[in-house]
Write an enzyme that holds these catalytic residues in place. Structure first.
Site, PDB file in Angstrom:
ATOM      1  N   LYS A 272       0.847  -1.195   0.000  1.00 50.75           N
ATOM      2  CA  LYS A 272       0.000   0.000   0.000  1.00 50.75           C
ATOM      3  C   LYS A 272       0.880   1.242   0.000  1.00 50.75           C
ATOM      4  CE  LYS A 272      -4.167  -1.730   0.154  1.00 50.75           C
ATOM      5  NZ  LYS A 272      -5.281  -1.279  -0.683  1.00 50.75           N
ATOM      6  N   CYS A 277      -1.125   8.928   8.786  1.00 51.97           N
ATOM      7  CA  CYS A 277      -1.735   8.449  10.028  1.00 51.97           C
ATOM      8  C   CYS A 277      -1.044   7.196  10.558  1.00 51.97           C
ATOM      9  CB  CYS A 277      -3.240   8.225   9.867  1.00 51.97           C
ATOM     10  SG  CYS A 277      -3.707   6.966   8.690  1.00 51.97           S
TER      11      CYS A 277
HETATM   12 ZN   LIG Z   1      -4.513   7.979   6.790  1.00 52.17          ZN
END
Ligand SMILES: [Zn+2]
Length: 411
Positions: A272, A277
């Site tokens: 990915k 985050c």
């Molecule tokens: Zn994120």
């Protein structure tokens, strides 16, 4: 590429020439990151990375005002907004006026359900995710008024109503089971002193079953390993003091492989793209793993650094995740939001502060003013706020009696 080279020691993933659909997306991100690095090198002769504190503060302050002014909004995740904003402000060491914290306490008390736990807004059904966010927000506020909002007896009853015979928890009554619920339940129960052996019977063993062949943890047994679930699973096991049920070596291998060798940030899953985050969800695992391996007597552990490239992560957050108007984001080209602001700053704090207790070593990239307040790697609120909440609720007995039906599943 003329003139500018990538940061020392970094290599782009696709230098070797393989091309697929996902690798095309990866190349795009690397190109954008390369542009950001290049622009930075051209414009800054003195190598100074700057955290735009003032900008972020104003963005957060505006969010806070909206929170306290428009209570009856349709938004179903208002306790989350409270937590993301309050935690970001505490990391920036910005005090919150008492009138505002009192408003937040009153608002959160209206989100609390008569059945126990908190809903996404006033009058909504309770759910473990906003319950976690509300309890964290109240512990950050840390006043008598904040602690008094939480109905601990009802909270314990609510947690029991979600407990499943196999040790897992539902996210809400009639809802789905996944490893997030085990973490949310363990987090709120341990902070508020309602954690009982009966409530968590079989939970650690169920979480351990979610670790798969990759080394990370999936949402339920048999699923793909994912940064968010892995953090939840490991943090819950740390609370339950059962980290040893995991294969820590394969977990370490999985999480360290998620730091992108060119961008410096973390991806959530294998193959990915980098995302700001995960600076917390993935990097936050390293302090937890460090502690677990230390408890095992691992003599090879560093006494000054976590087992990831702390400077590369700070570089990614400071160069690629700051919105010029304030707030932080996933990757260049994405828009800011309070979720990414909270977890980019939390990851930055993890990357800046090594250690716990007496052992402390700081690695602050850029100017000294970039330094954030440390965060507790299990609860993701300031460590002293965790201590304050735990000491406060320890003075109150664990509510009893526990429901009969679930008591039978103990041992
Ligand atoms: Zn994120």
């Amino acid at each position: 590429m003329a003139g500018a080279s990538p940061p020392a020691g970094r290599r782009r993933l696709l230098d070797d020439g393989v091309r697929t659909a996902t690798s095309a997306e990866q190349t795009k991100v690397e190109d954008i990151v390369q542009e950001v690095f290049n622009a930075y090198k051209t414009n800054h002769h003195a190598s100074q990375f700057v955290l735009q504190r003032e900008k972020h503060f104003h963005y957060l302050k505006r969010g806070l005002r909206q929170l306290t002014e428009a209570y009856e909004c349709l938004d179903a995740s208002r306790p989350w907004l409270c937590y993301w904003i309050l935690h970001s402000l505490e990391l920036l060491e910005e005090p919150i006026p008492e009138s505002v914290t009192s408003d937040i306490c009153q608002f959160l008390s209206r989100c609390q359900s008569p059945q126990g736990g908190f809903g996404g807004g006033p009058g909504q059904h309770p759910h473990l995710a906003p319950t976690y966010a509300a309890v964290n927000a109240l512990c950050i506020i840390g006043t008598e008024e904040a602690f008094n909002v939480i109905d601990r007896k009802k909270l314990l009853e609510y947690l029991h109503s979600l407990k499943q015979p196999d040790g897992s928890f539902l996210m809400h009554v009639g809802g789905e089971v996944d490893v997030r619920s085990a973490y949310c339940a363990a987090s709120v129960a341990s902070l508020t002193n309602v954690l009982t052996p009966t409530l968590f019977a079989g939970t650690a063993e169920w979480i351990a079953r979610c670790q798969n062949w990759e080394g990370g943890i999936g949402g339920v047994p048999g699923m793909e390993a994912h940064g968010g679930y892995t953090f939840c699973g490991v943090a819950a096991l740390v609370i339950l003091k059962k980290e040893h049920l995991l294969n820590l070596r394969s977990l370490l291998h999985w999480v360290t492989s998620r730091q992108m060798r060119f961008e410096g940030g973390f991806q959530g899953r294998c193959n990915k793209l980098v995302d700001g985050c995960y600076s917390f969800w993935q990097a936050g695992l390293l302090p937890l793993l460090h502690r677990a391996l230390h408890a095992r007597g691992d003599a090879a552990l560093s006494m000054t650094h976590w087992m990831f490239d702390q400077s590369a992560l700070q570089e990614y957050i400071l160069l690629c995740c700051q919105c010029p108007a304030g707030g932080l984001l996933d990757k260049p080209g994405k828009s800011r939001d309070f979720y990414h602001t909270c977890y980019c700053l939390s990851g930055l704090a993890i990357a800046q502060h090594f250690g716990s207790g007496d052992l402390h070593h700081e690695v602050v990239l850029g100017i000294p003013e970039n330094r954030l307040q440390a965060t507790h790697p299990v609860y993701n609120i300031a460590p002293e706020k965790v201590v304050k909440a735990v000491l406060h609720f320890l003075q109150q007995p664990v509510p009893s009696p526990e429901p009969e039906a679930t008591a039978a599943t103990a041992d």
